[in-house]
Scaffold this active site. Structure first.
Site, mmCIF file in Angstrom:
data_model
loop_
_atom_site.group_PDB
_atom_site.id
_atom_site.type_symbol
_atom_site.label_atom_id
_atom_site.label_comp_id
_atom_site.label_asym_id
_atom_site.label_seq_id
_atom_site.Cartn_x
_atom_site.Cartn_y
_atom_site.Cartn_z
ATOM 1 N N LYS A 1 -2.792 -1.326 2.349
ATOM 2 C CA LYS A 1 -2.678 -0.017 1.698
ATOM 3 C C LYS A 1 -2.331 1.046 2.750
ATOM 4 O O LYS A 1 -2.483 0.793 3.942
ATOM 5 C CB LYS A 1 -3.966 0.333 0.953
ATOM 6 C CG LYS A 1 -5.228 0.454 1.819
ATOM 7 C CD LYS A 1 -6.456 0.628 0.936
ATOM 8 C CE LYS A 1 -7.657 0.995 1.792
ATOM 9 N NZ LYS A 1 -8.906 1.039 1.002
ATOM 10 N N HIS B 1 -7.120 12.046 -4.332
ATOM 11 C CA HIS B 1 -8.202 11.990 -5.315
ATOM 12 C C HIS B 1 -8.217 13.253 -6.174
ATOM 13 O O HIS B 1 -8.686 13.225 -7.316
ATOM 14 C CB HIS B 1 -9.558 11.844 -4.620
ATOM 15 C CG HIS B 1 -9.723 10.550 -3.888
ATOM 16 N ND1 HIS B 1 -9.313 10.395 -2.586
ATOM 17 C CD2 HIS B 1 -10.247 9.362 -4.280
ATOM 18 C CE1 HIS B 1 -9.579 9.153 -2.200
ATOM 19 N NE2 HIS B 1 -10.140 8.510 -3.202
ATOM 20 N N ASP C 1 -3.148 2.238 -6.673
ATOM 21 C CA ASP C 1 -4.390 2.877 -6.262
ATOM 22 C C ASP C 1 -5.114 3.250 -7.560
ATOM 23 O O ASP C 1 -4.577 3.103 -8.664
ATOM 24 C CB ASP C 1 -4.099 4.104 -5.394
ATOM 25 C CG ASP C 1 -5.268 4.488 -4.488
ATOM 26 O OD1 ASP C 1 -6.403 4.018 -4.728
ATOM 27 O OD2 ASP C 1 -5.046 5.271 -3.544
#
Length: 339
Positions: A169, A182, A251
């Protein structure tokens, strides 16, 4: 009895044990895997019971994932498990950074396997810069592509030697992000040519790893309308320019970098070319809705899944105490929390 087919989704769960409703959902939906967070973890005995419950619910050897990078992002912590320094700090101070990362991966894998976890969301191949957002910066493995490739490959090999599959990642590179995905959608303004020589180059050097995770980033010079996770153009770049042919998961699909209902995001990601949708928050209503729209794996995605899972194997025999001592010598750091 034939093995149940897996669905193109990875689910979390809400607590320390599966609720009856969660058990029913996992049994019916047959997610490809499950992912665990700090909310799911109390001690080794409880964690082993939970991973066993998850596999019992689906009736197969369910891949169970966790983010156990070390540093700030580690769901299993002292006093039951080791605490680790930030990866960037370790790589900068270790006498042999790649060897230290291998040992880190091997020791982390030993703790994961002891609790029934067999997939770790690491290594990172994002390149740290002075402007990288703090949520990511000290989690990176270096500031130059060659350095990052060497350290990330060593971490991956350590995990694999310990019987744990690595997840690469955040493809195709989160290091330039100056926002926290986020909470917001980071926008990358660097040119395609510049990215190809740096950010993408690190991932090209790791393209043979079995599992990967996309980044929720907007690359203005390549696709100015869709984040990479939702962009057919960016997924094609990951497959063709970077050369990653492993099983590709999003994700966390519930992160605020993405707009619209979770189901819509998931459908768009799968249509763009992602193999799996990763859903982390354990919300039963959202998981039920995702189970209705995420298909069973087939064709290329099923082949990639089979190829990745064929690399699961028992941990290689080693002297963990000797490896721990070597790690301490290389990094001038000794951990006091042991199982």
């Amino acid at each position: 009895m034939s093995r149940p087919p897996a669905r193109a989704v990875i689910f979390g769960c809400a607590g320390l044990r599966l609720s009856p409703e969660e058990r029913k959902l996992f049994a019916k939906a047959q997610p490809w895997g499950a992912i665990l967070f700090a909310r799911n973890i109390a001690d080794p005995q409880q964690l082993w019971a939970l991973t066993s419950e998850l596999r019992d619910a689906v009736g197969r050897d369910l891949p169970i994932l966790i983010d156990q990078e070390g540093g700030r992002v580690q769901r299993m912590r002292s006093p039951h498990w080791r605490d680790w320094p930030p990866a960037l700090e370790q790589c900068q101070r270790a006498h042999d950074p790649a060897r230290a990362m291998y040992l880190r991966g091997r020791l982390i894998a030993s703790e994961l396997r002891a609790c029934g976890i067999d997939v770790n969301c690491a290594p990172l191949a994002d390149i740290a810069t002075d402007h990288t957002h703090p949520v990511l910066q000290n989690r990176c493995y270096g500031t130059e592509p060659a350095q990052v490739v060497a350290n990330a490959l060593a971490m991956a090999r350590g995990l694999i030697a310990g019987g744990v599959l690595p997840v690469l990642k955040h493809i195709p590179g989160h290091g330039r992000a100056q926002a926290d995905s986020h909470l917001d959608l980071p926008v990358i303004s660097a040119s395609h040519a510049e990215l190809a020589q740096s950010d993408f180059a690190a991932f090209r050097g790791l393209a043979n790893l079995p599992l990967g995770m996309t980044a929720h980033l907007l690359f203005k010079d390549i696709d100015p309308t869709q984040p990479a996770t939702l962009s057919p153009t960016m997924i094609r770049l990951i497959r063709e320019e970077i050369g990653f042919q492993g099983l590709l998961m999003t994700d966390d699909i519930s992160m605020q970098a993405l707009d619209g209902p979770v189901v819509q995001r998931a459908d768009t990601a799968l249509s763009a070319g992602c193999d799996l949708v990763l859903h982390c928050n354990g919300d039963l209503h959202e998981m039920t809705a995702l189970a209705d729209i995420c298909p069973l794996l087939d064709d290329a995605s099923l082949a990639r899944s089979n190829a990745a899972l064929s690399q699961r194997r028992p941990a290689e025999t080693c002297d963990l105490d000797a490896l721990d001592t070597e790690y301490a010598t290389l990094t001038a750091w000794r951990n006091t929390a042991r199982i």
